[in-house]
Design a protein around this motif. Structure first.
Motif, PDB file in Angstrom:
ATOM      1  N   GLY A  99       8.234 -86.528 -25.978  1.00 28.25           N
ATOM      2  CA  GLY A  99       7.941 -85.557 -27.020  1.00 28.25           C
ATOM      3  C   GLY A  99       8.866 -85.734 -28.206  1.00 28.25           C
ATOM      4  O   GLY A  99       9.974 -86.253 -28.076  1.00 28.25           O
ATOM      5  N   ALA A 100       8.409 -85.266 -29.365  1.00 28.26           N
ATOM      6  CA  ALA A 100       9.159 -85.437 -30.603  1.00 28.26           C
ATOM      7  C   ALA A 100      10.528 -84.775 -30.536  1.00 28.26           C
ATOM      8  O   ALA A 100      11.486 -85.260 -31.111  1.00 28.26           O
ATOM      9  CB  ALA A 100       8.357 -84.878 -31.777  1.00 28.26           C
ATOM     10  N   GLY A 101      10.652 -83.668 -29.842  1.00 26.47           N
ATOM     11  CA  GLY A 101      11.941 -82.980 -29.721  1.00 26.47           C
ATOM     12  C   GLY A 101      12.539 -83.117 -28.342  1.00 26.47           C
ATOM     13  O   GLY A 101      13.292 -82.244 -27.906  1.00 26.47           O
ATOM     14  N   ASP A 102      12.217 -84.207 -27.635  1.00 26.69           N
ATOM     15  CA  ASP A 102      12.668 -84.400 -26.252  1.00 26.69           C
ATOM     16  C   ASP A 102      12.279 -83.199 -25.387  1.00 26.69           C
ATOM     17  O   ASP A 102      13.056 -82.723 -24.561  1.00 26.69           O
ATOM     18  CB  ASP A 102      14.183 -84.641 -26.185  1.00 26.69           C
ATOM     19  N   ASP A 103      11.054 -82.700 -25.577  1.00 30.85           N
ATOM     20  CA  ASP A 103      10.587 -81.496 -24.896  1.00 30.85           C
ATOM     21  C   ASP A 103      10.604 -81.618 -23.381  1.00 30.85           C
ATOM     22  O   ASP A 103      10.926 -80.668 -22.682  1.00 30.85           O
ATOM     23  CB  ASP A 103       9.157 -81.156 -25.348  1.00 30.85           C
ATOM     24  N   LEU A 104      10.240 -82.785 -22.874  1.00 34.74           N
ATOM     25  CA  LEU A 104      10.249 -83.009 -21.428  1.00 34.74           C
ATOM     26  C   LEU A 104      11.349 -84.003 -21.112  1.00 34.74           C
ATOM     27  O   LEU A 104      11.453 -85.051 -21.742  1.00 34.74           O
ATOM     28  CB  LEU A 104       8.896 -83.554 -20.948  1.00 34.74           C
ATOM     29  N   ILE A 115      13.580 -81.947 -13.595  1.00 36.64           N
ATOM     30  CA  ILE A 115      12.451 -82.093 -14.503  1.00 36.64           C
ATOM     31  C   ILE A 115      12.510 -80.857 -15.375  1.00 36.64           C
ATOM     32  O   ILE A 115      12.340 -79.742 -14.878  1.00 36.64           O
ATOM     33  CB  ILE A 115      11.103 -82.178 -13.762  1.00 36.64           C
ATOM     34  N   SER A 116      12.793 -81.036 -16.653  1.00 35.21           N
ATOM     35  CA  SER A 116      13.019 -79.908 -17.550  1.00 35.21           C
ATOM     36  C   SER A 116      12.000 -79.930 -18.672  1.00 35.21           C
ATOM     37  O   SER A 116      11.892 -80.901 -19.408  1.00 35.21           O
ATOM     38  CB  SER A 116      14.443 -79.997 -18.130  1.00 35.21           C
ATOM     39  N   ASP A 117      11.254 -78.817 -18.816  1.00 30.19           N
ATOM     40  CA  ASP A 117      10.291 -78.667 -19.893  1.00 30.19           C
ATOM     41  C   ASP A 117      10.804 -77.594 -20.832  1.00 30.19           C
ATOM     42  O   ASP A 117      10.810 -76.421 -20.488  1.00 30.19           O
ATOM     43  CB  ASP A 117       8.924 -78.281 -19.334  1.00 30.19           C
TER      44      ASP A 117
END
Length: 182
Positions: A99-104, A115-117
């Protein structure tokens, strides 16, 4: 005799200030680019090999770049991204991010696997049959079957399962301190 012979540490230098040097120091062959700008190598294909001819890296014009380990392809660029042959290893706290903001983020912090969302929306786990198991796969904690049951287990034994008509409970049910036994 048609060639130029230089001794160890004798340098072929190029540029007004000796910006580029090519030489052998008795142990290593060296190319030093110490000037302004970049060292540019142009070729339709750049094939870097060991002295025995083993592939190390291959750069193809308008195509892929390949990196090798012990003459075996391990990483290549593709028209859609990269292809990895084998495992991708990360150090503790090294993260695979998406993801663009390191979302996952997927990583190991030295003690836990995470596993961090942290992005918008939901974390979705999708599969025709999803099983949550212990590390060696010998026990199942939960099972989600497409168009079928969902079951929760204790010590690998089904304790709560959905059915076409409701739920099936194996054992006692405790609700707000009240125990119901079948």
């Amino acid at each position: 005799n048609g060639g130029i012979a230089l001794g160890d540490n004798d340098k072929a230098t190029f540029g007004a200030g000796g910006d580029l040097e090519i030489f052998h120091d008795g142990g290593n062959s060296r190319i030093y680019d110490q000037g302004t700008g970049a060292l540019v190598v142009r070729s339709n294909q750049l094939n870097i090999q060991s002295p025995t001819g083993e592939k190390l890296a291959l750069f193809n014009q308008d195509s892929d770049v390949e990196l090798y380990y012990d003459d075996s392809l391990k990483l290549a660029t593709t028209d859609t991204g990269i292809a990895v042959t084998g495992n991708a290893s990360f150090a503790d706290n090294g993260k695979a991010t998406f993801g663009a903001g390191d979302d996952l983020q997927i990583y190991h912090d030295g003690s836990n696997s995470v596993i961090s969302d942290g992005g918008t929306g939901s974390l979705l786990l999708r599969g025709s049959n999803v099983w949550i198991q212990n590390a060696d796969g010998t026990e199942t904690g939960a099972r989600f079957i497409t168009d079928g049951a969902i079951d929760l287990r204790h010590n690998n034994q089904i304790k709560l399962a959905t059915t076409a008509t409701g739920i099936d409970v194996t054992g006692s049910v405790v609700a707000d301190g009240l125990q119901v036994t079948n």
